[in-house]
Write a protein that holds these residues in place. Structure first.
Motif, short mmCIF file in Angstrom:
data_model
loop_
_atom_site.label_atom_id
_atom_site.label_comp_id
_atom_site.label_asym_id
_atom_site.label_seq_id
_atom_site.Cartn_x
_atom_site.Cartn_y
_atom_site.Cartn_z
N ARG A 1 -17.26 -32.39 -10.06
CA ARG A 1 -18.18 -31.34 -10.49
C ARG A 1 -17.98 -31.11 -11.98
NH1 ARG A 1 -19.49 -32.65 -6.20
NH2 ARG A 1 -20.01 -31.39 -4.37
N ASP A 2 -19.07 -31.21 -12.72
CA ASP A 2 -19.02 -31.03 -14.18
C ASP A 2 -17.95 -31.92 -14.82
OD1 ASP A 2 -21.05 -29.05 -14.11
OD2 ASP A 2 -19.54 -27.54 -13.55
N GLY A 3 -17.85 -33.16 -14.32
CA GLY A 3 -16.92 -34.12 -14.89
C GLY A 3 -15.47 -33.91 -14.47
N LYS A 4 -15.19 -32.92 -13.64
CA LYS A 4 -13.83 -32.64 -13.21
C LYS A 4 -13.65 -33.04 -11.75
CE LYS A 4 -13.25 -28.85 -16.40
NZ LYS A 4 -13.18 -27.42 -16.57
N THR A 5 -12.49 -33.61 -11.46
CA THR A 5 -12.16 -33.99 -10.09
C THR A 5 -11.55 -32.79 -9.38
OG1 THR A 5 -11.74 -36.26 -10.78
CG2 THR A 5 -10.83 -35.58 -8.65
N LEU A 6 -12.16 -32.42 -8.27
CA LEU A 6 -11.67 -31.32 -7.46
C LEU A 6 -11.23 -31.87 -6.11
CD1 LEU A 6 -14.64 -28.86 -8.11
CD2 LEU A 6 -12.46 -28.94 -9.33
N THR A 7 -10.06 -31.46 -5.66
CA THR A 7 -9.61 -31.86 -4.33
C THR A 7 -9.39 -30.62 -3.49
OG1 THR A 7 -7.29 -31.90 -5.01
CG2 THR A 7 -8.51 -33.98 -5.16
N THR A 8 -9.71 -30.75 -2.22
CA THR A 8 -9.56 -29.66 -1.27
C THR A 8 -8.84 -30.20 -0.04
OG1 THR A 8 -11.69 -28.78 -1.99
CG2 THR A 8 -10.80 -27.91 0.07
N ASP A 9 -7.83 -29.49 0.41
CA ASP A 9 -7.17 -29.89 1.65
C ASP A 9 -8.13 -29.69 2.80
OD1 ASP A 9 -4.86 -30.50 0.30
OD2 ASP A 9 -3.85 -28.62 0.80
N GLY A 10 -8.17 -30.64 3.70
CA GLY A 10 -9.00 -30.51 4.89
C GLY A 10 -10.26 -31.33 4.81
N PRO A 11 -11.03 -31.25 5.88
CA PRO A 11 -12.26 -32.05 5.98
C PRO A 11 -13.38 -31.47 5.15
CG PRO A 11 -12.07 -30.61 7.86
CD PRO A 11 -10.81 -30.41 7.04
N PHE A 12 -14.45 -32.25 5.04
CA PHE A 12 -15.62 -31.83 4.27
C PHE A 12 -16.26 -30.60 4.88
CE2 PHE A 12 -20.28 -32.10 3.86
CZ PHE A 12 -20.38 -31.86 2.51
N ALA A 13 -16.35 -30.56 6.20
CA ALA A 13 -17.04 -29.45 6.87
C ALA A 13 -16.23 -28.98 8.07
CB ALA A 13 -18.42 -29.89 7.33
N LEU B 1 -7.85 -42.42 13.26
CA LEU B 1 -7.50 -41.67 12.06
C LEU B 1 -6.47 -40.59 12.39
CD1 LEU B 1 -11.10 -41.17 10.62
CD2 LEU B 1 -9.40 -42.88 9.94
N GLN B 2 -5.68 -40.23 11.41
CA GLN B 2 -4.73 -39.13 11.57
C GLN B 2 -5.53 -37.85 11.77
OE1 GLN B 2 -1.37 -39.17 11.67
NE2 GLN B 2 -1.39 -41.40 11.56
N PRO B 3 -4.89 -36.78 12.29
CA PRO B 3 -5.62 -35.52 12.53
C PRO B 3 -6.31 -34.99 11.27
CG PRO B 3 -3.42 -35.41 13.47
CD PRO B 3 -3.49 -36.68 12.67
N VAL B 4 -7.35 -34.22 11.47
CA VAL B 4 -8.14 -33.68 10.37
C VAL B 4 -7.28 -32.83 9.43
CG1 VAL B 4 -8.94 -31.60 11.58
CG2 VAL B 4 -10.39 -32.67 9.86
N SER B 5 -6.18 -32.29 9.91
CA SER B 5 -5.30 -31.48 9.06
C SER B 5 -4.68 -32.30 7.93
CB SER B 5 -4.20 -30.83 9.90
OG SER B 5 -3.40 -31.83 10.52
N GLN C 1 -14.17 -33.52 15.09
CA GLN C 1 -13.84 -34.17 13.83
C GLN C 1 -13.86 -35.68 14.01
OE1 GLN C 1 -11.52 -31.77 15.20
NE2 GLN C 1 -12.61 -30.16 14.13
N LEU C 2 -14.05 -36.38 12.89
CA LEU C 2 -14.02 -37.83 12.91
C LEU C 2 -12.61 -38.28 13.28
CD1 LEU C 2 -15.52 -40.49 12.36
CD2 LEU C 2 -14.80 -40.28 9.98
N TYR D 1 -16.11 -39.05 17.31
CA TYR D 1 -15.82 -37.65 17.04
C TYR D 1 -15.20 -37.01 18.27
CZ TYR D 1 -18.68 -38.02 12.86
OH TYR D 1 -19.16 -38.38 11.64
N ARG D 2 -14.14 -36.23 18.03
CA ARG D 2 -13.50 -35.50 19.11
C ARG D 2 -12.93 -34.21 18.55
NH1 ARG D 2 -8.54 -39.15 19.33
NH2 ARG D 2 -7.21 -38.14 17.82
N SER D 3 -12.58 -33.33 19.45
CA SER D 3 -11.95 -32.07 19.07
C SER D 3 -10.45 -32.29 18.92
CB SER D 3 -12.21 -31.01 20.15
OG SER D 3 -11.36 -29.91 19.96
N ASP D 4 -9.92 -32.10 17.72
CA ASP D 4 -8.48 -32.21 17.52
C ASP D 4 -7.74 -31.20 18.40
OD1 ASP D 4 -8.58 -34.30 15.72
OD2 ASP D 4 -8.08 -33.09 13.96
N ALA D 5 -8.31 -30.01 18.56
CA ALA D 5 -7.69 -28.97 19.37
C ALA D 5 -7.54 -29.43 20.82
CB ALA D 5 -8.49 -27.67 19.30
#
Length: 117
Positions: free
Chosen positions: A60-72, A48-52, A77-78, A8-12
């Motif tokens: 969720r409820d049988g639907k696939t949801l995608t979100t740009d960016g990391p989990f938290a 790994l490439q940057p977290v961006s 970042q990893l 883990y390191r700070s991308d910034a």
């Protein structure tokens, strides 16, 4: 026993490094990687490439949801990993302490689960 060493390191902070600092860090990683290959501990590893560039997937409820960016959102970042073979946790911790990013970020050491068939 196999251990996953999560880096883990700070991308910034990484972005702030000048080309000479990045080249020096790359050299440190190259030397570390060669040392664990030669000692027989190395099983796999990659940066790994940057977290961006991350995309998070959830179902969720049988639907696939995608979100740009990391989990938290976190300060660190990893950034990469090594999969190693070590005789025990103490051996794995000693190897993790030699990873160059340990002086700036942190290294999470986790045993790999063994499945009984």
């Amino acid at each position: 026993m196999k251990y996953l060493l999560l880096i883990y390191r700070s991308d910034a902070e990484y972005v702030k490094m000048n080309p000479a600092q990045r080249k020096a860090l790359s050299g440190e990683y190259g030397a570390f990687t060669q040392s664990i290959i030669q000692s027989g501990h190395f099983k796999a590893g990659d940066g790994l490439q940057p977290v961006s560039t991350a995309t998070t997937v959830r179902i969720r409820d049988g639907k696939t949801l995608t979100t740009d960016g990391p989990f938290a959102e976190t300060r660190e970042q990893l950034a990469g990993y090594y999969l190693i073979e070590a005789k025990d946790l103490d051996d794995a911790l000693a190897i993790a302490a030699r990873i160059p990013e340990a002086v700036r970020g942190c290294i999470e050491v986790r045993p790999v689960m063994i499945y009984d068939n």
